[in-house]
Design a protein around this motif. Sequence first.
Motif, PDB file in Angstrom:
ATOM      1  N   SER A 135       1.996  -7.716   6.689  1.00 36.51           N
ATOM      2  CA  SER A 135       1.666  -5.998   6.273  1.00 36.51           C
ATOM      3  C   SER A 135       1.495  -5.186   7.238  1.00 36.51           C
ATOM      4  CB  SER A 135       0.245  -5.949   5.572  1.00 36.51           C
ATOM      5  OG  SER A 135      -0.987  -5.993   6.417  1.00 36.51           O
ATOM      6  N   CYS A 136       1.262  -3.834   7.007  1.00 36.61           N
ATOM      7  CA  CYS A 136       1.303  -2.681   7.931  1.00 36.61           C
ATOM      8  C   CYS A 136      -0.025  -2.469   8.759  1.00 36.61           C
ATOM      9  CB  CYS A 136       1.346  -1.405   7.252  1.00 36.61           C
ATOM     10  SG  CYS A 136       0.204  -1.090   6.039  1.00 36.61           S
ATOM     11  N   GLY A 137      -1.089  -3.514   8.271  1.00 33.50           N
ATOM     12  CA  GLY A 137      -2.179  -3.416   8.741  1.00 33.50           C
ATOM     13  C   GLY A 137      -3.496  -3.169   7.802  1.00 33.50           C
ATOM     14  N   CYS A 138      -2.903  -2.805   6.494  1.00 36.62           N
ATOM     15  CA  CYS A 138      -3.936  -2.335   5.671  1.00 36.62           C
ATOM     16  C   CYS A 138      -4.442  -3.788   5.089  1.00 36.62           C
ATOM     17  CB  CYS A 138      -2.987  -1.937   4.219  1.00 36.62           C
ATOM     18  SG  CYS A 138      -2.147  -3.019   3.427  1.00 36.62           S
ATOM     19  N   CYS A 197       0.773  -1.399   0.010  1.00 39.45           N
ATOM     20  CA  CYS A 197       0.015   0.158  -0.172  1.00 39.45           C
ATOM     21  C   CYS A 197       0.831   1.425  -0.161  1.00 39.45           C
ATOM     22  CB  CYS A 197      -0.914   0.111   1.259  1.00 39.45           C
ATOM     23  SG  CYS A 197       0.100   0.422   2.805  1.00 39.45           S
ATOM     24  N   GLY A 198       2.013   1.239  -0.001  1.00 37.80           N
ATOM     25  CA  GLY A 198       3.051   2.287   0.079  1.00 37.80           C
ATOM     26  C   GLY A 198       3.753   2.642   1.327  1.00 37.80           C
ATOM     27  N   THR A 199       3.198   2.050   2.663  1.00 38.13           N
ATOM     28  CA  THR A 199       3.682   2.119   3.858  1.00 38.13           C
ATOM     29  C   THR A 199       5.063   1.821   4.174  1.00 38.13           C
ATOM     30  OG1 THR A 199       1.570   2.284   4.775  1.00 38.13           O
ATOM     31  CG2 THR A 199       3.446   1.854   6.495  1.00 38.13           C
ATOM     32  N   ILE A 200       6.124   2.260   4.608  1.00 46.93           N
ATOM     33  CA  ILE A 200       7.492   2.144   5.025  1.00 46.93           C
ATOM     34  C   ILE A 200       7.466   2.051   6.528  1.00 46.93           C
ATOM     35  CG2 ILE A 200       9.895   2.837   4.754  1.00 46.93           C
ATOM     36  CD1 ILE A 200       9.205   3.749   2.130  1.00 46.93           C
ATOM     37  N   ARG A 201       8.037   0.955   6.955  1.00 48.06           N
ATOM     38  CA  ARG A 201       8.011   0.841   8.313  1.00 48.06           C
ATOM     39  C   ARG A 201       9.443  -0.223   8.800  1.00 48.06           C
ATOM     40  NH1 ARG A 201       2.751  -0.856  10.609  1.00 48.06           N
ATOM     41  NH2 ARG A 201       2.206   1.686  10.122  1.00 48.06           N
ATOM     42  N   GLU A 202      10.048  -0.113   9.983  1.00 45.95           N
ATOM     43  CA  GLU A 202      10.963  -1.039  10.374  1.00 45.95           C
ATOM     44  C   GLU A 202      10.204  -2.384  11.007  1.00 45.95           C
ATOM     45  OE1 GLU A 202      13.509   1.190  12.772  1.00 45.95           O
ATOM     46  OE2 GLU A 202      14.166   2.517  11.063  1.00 45.95           O
ATOM     47  N   VAL A 203      10.623  -3.406  10.377  1.00 47.61           N
ATOM     48  CA  VAL A 203      10.052  -4.534  11.110  1.00 47.61           C
ATOM     49  C   VAL A 203      10.896  -5.498  11.637  1.00 47.61           C
ATOM     50  CG1 VAL A 203       8.323  -6.420  10.387  1.00 47.61           C
ATOM     51  CG2 VAL A 203       8.230  -4.416   9.403  1.00 47.61           C
ATOM     52  N   LYS A 204      10.732  -6.249  12.645  1.00 52.53           N
ATOM     53  CA  LYS A 204      11.749  -7.030  13.500  1.00 52.53           C
ATOM     54  C   LYS A 204      11.985  -8.325  12.378  1.00 52.53           C
ATOM     55  CE  LYS A 204      12.330  -9.657  17.566  1.00 52.53           C
ATOM     56  NZ  LYS A 204      11.590  -9.880  19.062  1.00 52.53           N
ATOM     57  N   GLY A 205      13.193  -8.958  12.121  1.00 45.50           N
ATOM     58  CA  GLY A 205      13.454 -10.038  11.099  1.00 45.50           C
ATOM     59  C   GLY A 205      12.704 -11.192  11.551  1.00 45.50           C
ATOM     60  N   SER A 206      12.631 -11.284  12.680  1.00 46.38           N
ATOM     61  CA  SER A 206      11.826 -12.780  13.204  1.00 46.38           C
ATOM     62  C   SER A 206      10.471 -12.674  12.924  1.00 46.38           C
ATOM     63  CB  SER A 206      12.100 -13.336  14.601  1.00 46.38           C
ATOM     64  OG  SER A 206      11.771 -12.234  15.478  1.00 46.38           O
ATOM     65  N   ALA A 207      10.013 -11.486  13.144  1.00 46.69           N
ATOM     66  CA  ALA A 207       8.337 -11.212  12.704  1.00 46.69           C
ATOM     67  C   ALA A 207       8.021 -11.385  11.154  1.00 46.69           C
ATOM     68  CB  ALA A 207       7.830  -9.798  13.058  1.00 46.69           C
ATOM     69  N   LEU A 208       9.107 -11.036  10.556  1.00 49.19           N
ATOM     70  CA  LEU A 208       9.066 -11.354   9.000  1.00 49.19           C
ATOM     71  C   LEU A 208       8.952 -12.885   8.641  1.00 49.19           C
ATOM     72  CD1 LEU A 208      11.218  -8.505   7.567  1.00 49.19           C
ATOM     73  CD2 LEU A 208       8.761  -8.538   7.329  1.00 49.19           C
TER      74      LEU A 208
END
Length: 101
Positions: free
Chosen positions: A54-57, A36-47
């Motif tokens: 997703s960002c919640g979209c 959707c275009g949102t940029i965010r820092e995400v924990k590697g293990s969460a990925l």
Amino acid sequence: MGKLIDLTGQTFGKWTVLKRVDNRKNHPYWMCLCECGTIREVKGSALRDAVSTSCGCAVIYNDLTGRSFYYWTVIQHKKTCKQSNLLDVPLSMWQRTRNHF
């Protein structure tokens, strides 16, 4: 701690990993771009463990269109940014199914 796996360029759900950022509490974080275009820092293990996809979209909602509740039938889903309960839905979104009251 094991060897760091480079996730740059990989896709996890709707996230695409752009680059590595600083660790937080000894955990690697990655700068990610959501579809959707949102940029965010995400924990590697969460990925990797699909905790964050997703960002919640992409929140899945229970579509109640056509379902009846007592004297009312849902005719349309109203997209909102905040969660609301059934009493917050405007009357225009509901259709009377019986002529009581």
